[in-house]
Write a protein that holds these residues in place. Structure first.
Motif, PDB file in Angstrom:
ATOM      1  N   ARG A   1       0.870  -1.194   0.000  1.00  0.00           N
ATOM      2  CA  ARG A   1       0.000   0.000   0.000  1.00  0.00           C
ATOM      3  C   ARG A   1       0.896   1.229   0.000  1.00  0.00           C
ATOM      4  NH1 ARG A   1      -3.277  -1.687   4.832  1.00  0.00           N
ATOM      5  NH2 ARG A   1      -4.662  -3.259   3.984  1.00  0.00           N
TER       6      ARG A   1
ATOM      7  N   GLY B   1       1.004   2.443  11.734  1.00  0.00           N
ATOM      8  CA  GLY B   1       0.796   2.212  13.169  1.00  0.00           C
ATOM      9  C   GLY B   1       0.502   0.756  13.484  1.00  0.00           C
ATOM     10  N   GLY B   2       0.813  -0.136  12.519  1.00  0.00           N
ATOM     11  CA  GLY B   2       0.570  -1.563  12.750  1.00  0.00           C
ATOM     12  C   GLY B   2       1.869  -2.312  13.014  1.00  0.00           C
TER      13      GLY B   2
ATOM     14  N   SER C   1       3.602  -4.135  11.002  1.00  0.00           N
ATOM     15  CA  SER C   1       4.593  -3.970   9.914  1.00  0.00           C
ATOM     16  C   SER C   1       5.451  -2.742  10.170  1.00  0.00           C
ATOM     17  CB  SER C   1       3.900  -3.796   8.557  1.00  0.00           C
ATOM     18  OG  SER C   1       3.311  -4.975   8.143  1.00  0.00           O
TER      19      SER C   1
ATOM     20  N   HIS D   1       2.586   8.365  12.386  1.00  0.00           N
ATOM     21  CA  HIS D   1       1.294   7.681  12.351  1.00  0.00           C
ATOM     22  C   HIS D   1       0.161   8.712  12.334  1.00  0.00           C
ATOM     23  CE1 HIS D   1      -1.795   4.828  12.764  1.00  0.00           C
ATOM     24  NE2 HIS D   1      -1.927   4.847  14.077  1.00  0.00           N
ATOM     25  N   ARG D   2      -0.894   8.386  11.609  1.00  0.00           N
ATOM     26  CA  ARG D   2      -1.964   9.376  11.411  1.00  0.00           C
ATOM     27  C   ARG D   2      -2.890   9.526  12.607  1.00  0.00           C
ATOM     28  NH1 ARG D   2      -5.300   6.194   6.643  1.00  0.00           N
ATOM     29  NH2 ARG D   2      -5.842   4.344   7.820  1.00  0.00           N
TER      30      ARG D   2
ATOM     31  N   ARG E   1      -2.637  -0.054  15.834  1.00  0.00           N
ATOM     32  CA  ARG E   1      -3.109  -1.421  15.571  1.00  0.00           C
ATOM     33  C   ARG E   1      -2.059  -2.445  15.973  1.00  0.00           C
ATOM     34  NH1 ARG E   1      -7.539  -1.266  12.062  1.00  0.00           N
ATOM     35  NH2 ARG E   1      -7.714   0.778  11.117  1.00  0.00           N
TER      36      ARG E   1
ATOM     37  N   GLY F   1       0.985  -1.682   5.209  1.00  0.00           N
ATOM     38  CA  GLY F   1       0.323  -2.935   4.826  1.00  0.00           C
ATOM     39  C   GLY F   1       0.442  -3.289   3.358  1.00  0.00           C
TER      40      GLY F   1
ATOM     41  N   ARG G   1       1.945 -14.253   4.040  1.00  0.00           N
ATOM     42  CA  ARG G   1       1.967 -12.963   4.712  1.00  0.00           C
ATOM     43  C   ARG G   1       3.119 -12.900   5.692  1.00  0.00           C
ATOM     44  NH1 ARG G   1      -3.371 -12.230   7.289  1.00  0.00           N
ATOM     45  NH2 ARG G   1      -2.281 -10.624   8.421  1.00  0.00           N
TER      46      ARG G   1
HETATM   47  P1  NAP Z   1      -2.300  -3.092   9.552  1.00  0.00           P
HETATM   48  O1  NAP Z   1      -2.336  -3.804  10.850  1.00  0.00           O
HETATM   49  O2  NAP Z   1      -3.526  -3.016   8.712  1.00  0.00           O
HETATM   50  O3  NAP Z   1      -1.776  -1.624   9.852  1.00  0.00           O
HETATM   51  C1  NAP Z   1      -1.663  -0.697   8.823  1.00  0.00           C
HETATM   52  C2  NAP Z   1      -1.306   0.624   9.479  1.00  0.00           C
HETATM   53  O4  NAP Z   1      -1.066   1.565   8.444  1.00  0.00           O
HETATM   54  C3  NAP Z   1      -2.426   1.188  10.357  1.00  0.00           C
HETATM   55  O5  NAP Z   1      -1.869   1.774  11.492  1.00  0.00           O
HETATM   56  C4  NAP Z   1      -3.078   2.221   9.458  1.00  0.00           C
HETATM   57  O6  NAP Z   1      -3.567   3.346  10.165  1.00  0.00           O
HETATM   58  C5  NAP Z   1      -1.912   2.684   8.630  1.00  0.00           C
HETATM   59  N1  NAP Z   1      -2.375   3.142   7.320  1.00  0.00           N
HETATM   60  C6  NAP Z   1      -3.085   2.430   6.395  1.00  0.00           C
HETATM   61  N2  NAP Z   1      -3.304   3.188   5.306  1.00  0.00           N
HETATM   62  C7  NAP Z   1      -2.733   4.400   5.561  1.00  0.00           C
HETATM   63  C8  NAP Z   1      -2.620   5.599   4.822  1.00  0.00           C
HETATM   64  N3  NAP Z   1      -3.132   5.720   3.588  1.00  0.00           N
HETATM   65  N4  NAP Z   1      -1.967   6.632   5.378  1.00  0.00           N
HETATM   66  C9  NAP Z   1      -1.421   6.528   6.612  1.00  0.00           C
HETATM   67  N5  NAP Z   1      -1.484   5.416   7.366  1.00  0.00           N
HETATM   68  C10 NAP Z   1      -2.141   4.350   6.832  1.00  0.00           C
HETATM   69  O7  NAP Z   1      -1.164  -3.710   8.549  1.00  0.00           O
HETATM   70  P2  NAP Z   1       0.238  -4.404   8.909  1.00  0.00           P
HETATM   71  O8  NAP Z   1       0.949  -3.633   9.929  1.00  0.00           O
HETATM   72  O9  NAP Z   1       0.905  -4.672   7.613  1.00  0.00           O
HETATM   73  O10 NAP Z   1      -0.204  -5.799   9.529  1.00  0.00           O
HETATM   74  C11 NAP Z   1      -1.018  -6.689   8.773  1.00  0.00           C
HETATM   75  C12 NAP Z   1      -1.150  -8.000   9.553  1.00  0.00           C
HETATM   76  O11 NAP Z   1       0.116  -8.685   9.556  1.00  0.00           O
HETATM   77  C13 NAP Z   1      -1.536  -7.794  11.014  1.00  0.00           C
HETATM   78  O12 NAP Z   1      -2.372  -8.853  11.385  1.00  0.00           O
HETATM   79  C14 NAP Z   1      -0.220  -7.880  11.750  1.00  0.00           C
HETATM   80  O13 NAP Z   1      -0.364  -8.314  13.093  1.00  0.00           O
HETATM   81  C15 NAP Z   1       0.545  -8.901  10.906  1.00  0.00           C
HETATM   82  N6  NAP Z   1       1.990  -8.677  11.041  1.00  0.00           N
HETATM   83  C16 NAP Z   1       2.632  -9.268  12.073  1.00  0.00           C
HETATM   84  C17 NAP Z   1       3.977  -9.065  12.255  1.00  0.00           C
HETATM   85  C18 NAP Z   1       4.678  -9.733  13.395  1.00  0.00           C
HETATM   86  O14 NAP Z   1       4.022 -10.246  14.257  1.00  0.00           O
HETATM   87  N7  NAP Z   1       5.992  -9.733  13.423  1.00  0.00           N
HETATM   88  C19 NAP Z   1       4.687  -8.227  11.397  1.00  0.00           C
HETATM   89  C20 NAP Z   1       4.001  -7.611  10.356  1.00  0.00           C
HETATM   90  C21 NAP Z   1       2.645  -7.827  10.196  1.00  0.00           C
HETATM   91  P3  NAP Z   1      -4.931   3.258  11.037  1.00  0.00           P
HETATM   92  O15 NAP Z   1      -4.560   2.468  12.245  1.00  0.00           O
HETATM   93  O16 NAP Z   1      -5.257   4.671  11.304  1.00  0.00           O
HETATM   94  O17 NAP Z   1      -5.913   2.553  10.160  1.00  0.00           O
END
Ligand code: NAP
Length: 311
Positions: free
Chosen positions: A117, A153-154, A156, A175-176, A181, A241, A283
């Motif tokens: 993204r 803020g996730g 990743s 983070h916005r 998350r 993400g 993933r």
């Molecule tokens: P995510 O949990 O969906 O977090 C995406 C983050 O990006 C959110 O904080 C979101 O903000 C922000 N965001 C999304 N679109 C945006 C935009 N256009 N502008 C600014 N900020 C934006 O995605 P992820 O972090 O990739 O994680 C995905 C899944 O994989 C989760 O289940 C996670 O637990 C897992 N994962 C696990 C690990 C690990 O355990 N080591 C590592 C990576 C990923 P908002 O919060 O405001 O929506």
């Protein structure tokens, strides 16, 4: 309805799809590779790849992809620009609708990947590969001794920020919102790290450095006060993400809560003869080498399937 039925069609031309194509072509299956929306996949927008075994000095992502493509072509893989509009996996042979034509195939390898993204800012898009990256593992090394920022803020974003502290002097996490998350443990780890600073409630309005062709900073807006500020940085990492490219299979294959294709025994989907490999089903690792490995597995399973079905 087309007359010919293909032995195998591969959706996607990234690392997973091309490795599957090399193996399937060497088995004389004359695979057809549909190149998809982003021919070459994520590697084609990466710069130097230093962790793909066999290239001690590293290799440019586009060159690595081009080499794989040539290797697959040499053994008879056929390539076609275009993407899948609709698939019918309830019939066998499977029917693939490409809009302009329909294809029937006995087996299908889905290697359609995941797309990072992006924020969608023109300045961000202009600087991809010049300081803007969506892959800390791939590009972190190039920012040794520099100040950089990570967006998101996730988990990743936390993972990328923590990883980047190995190279960078200072990592600012943008983070916005002020709610995260990310899992508590990842968030705590990032917050406790002396090299990571958090800037919350901010939106990136512009990435600076388009004229210089390298990231110089970001222009930020505070979402509470509306105030604008500039943060000087040399690199911006997106950690917001990935979107697996699997929406067209919803209802026909099992997808997880985030849209990744669920596989069992590495590459098997719930439909016999349909295999998924690479980032569309992974993933967790999301590396070029793991994608290549699972592409190989999918092609070997195709071969076995066809053999068991009298081909
Ligand atoms: P995510 O949990 O969906 O977090 C995406 C983050 O990006 C959110 O904080 C979101 O903000 C922000 N965001 C999304 N679109 C945006 C935009 N256009 N502008 C600014 N900020 C934006 O995605 P992820 O972090 O990739 O994680 C995905 C899944 O994989 C989760 O289940 C996670 O637990 C897992 N994962 C696990 C690990 C690990 O355990 N080591 C590592 C990576 C990923 P908002 O919060 O405001 O929506």
């Amino acid at each position: 309805m087309p007359e010919t039925v293909r032995d195998t069609v591969i959706l996607g031309s990234g690392c997973a799809g091309l490795t599957a194509a090399i193996y399937a072509a060497r088995s004389n299956l004359k695979p057809l590779v549909l190149e998809g929306h982003e021919p070459g996949g994520q590697l084609s927008i990466t710069t130097l790849v230093e962790n793909f075994p066999g290239w001690p000095e590293g290799i440019q992502g586009p060159e690595l992809i081009e080499n794989m493509r040539k290797q697959a072509s040499r053994f008879g893989a056929e390539f076609r620009l275009g993407h899948l509009v609709k698939a019918d996996l309830s019939k066998h042979p499977f029917e693939l609708d490409l809009g302009s034509e329909k294809i029937r195939t006995r087996t299908l390898i889905i290697a359609s990947g995941a797309s990072a993204r992006w924020l969608g800012l023109p300045s961000e898009q202009a600087l991809i590969g010049h300081g803007v990256s969506s892959c800390a593992t791939c590009d972190g090394f190039f920012f040794s001794g520099k100040d950089i920022a990570v967006v998101g803020g996730g988990d990743s974003a936390m993972e990328e920020a923590l990883f980047l502290t190995r190279f960078c002097t200072r990592v600012t996490l943008l983070h916005r919102r002020d709610q995260f998350r990310a899992s508590r443990i990842m968030l705590d780890r990032a917050m406790a790290h002396p090299k990571i600073e958090f800037l919350t409630n901010v939106t990136i309005e512009e990435v600076l450095g388009v004229d210089e062709k390298e990231v110089k900073g970001v222009r930020l807006r505070d979402n509470v006060t509306g105030e604008e500020s500039t943060l000087p940085i040399s690199g911006l990492f997106l950690g917001i993400g990935h979107e697996p490219n699997a929406k067209m299979f919803a209802g026909q294959l099992d997808l997880d809560e985030d849209g990744y294709i669920r596989t069992h025994d590495y590459v098997f989907t719930r439909v016999p003869g349909v295999y998924a490999c690479g980032d569309v089903q992974d993933r967790r690792y999301r590396q070029a080498i793991t994608a290549a490995g699972s592409g190989c597995m999918a092609a070997l399973e195709v071969e076995k399937y066809l053999e068991e079905h009298g081909r």
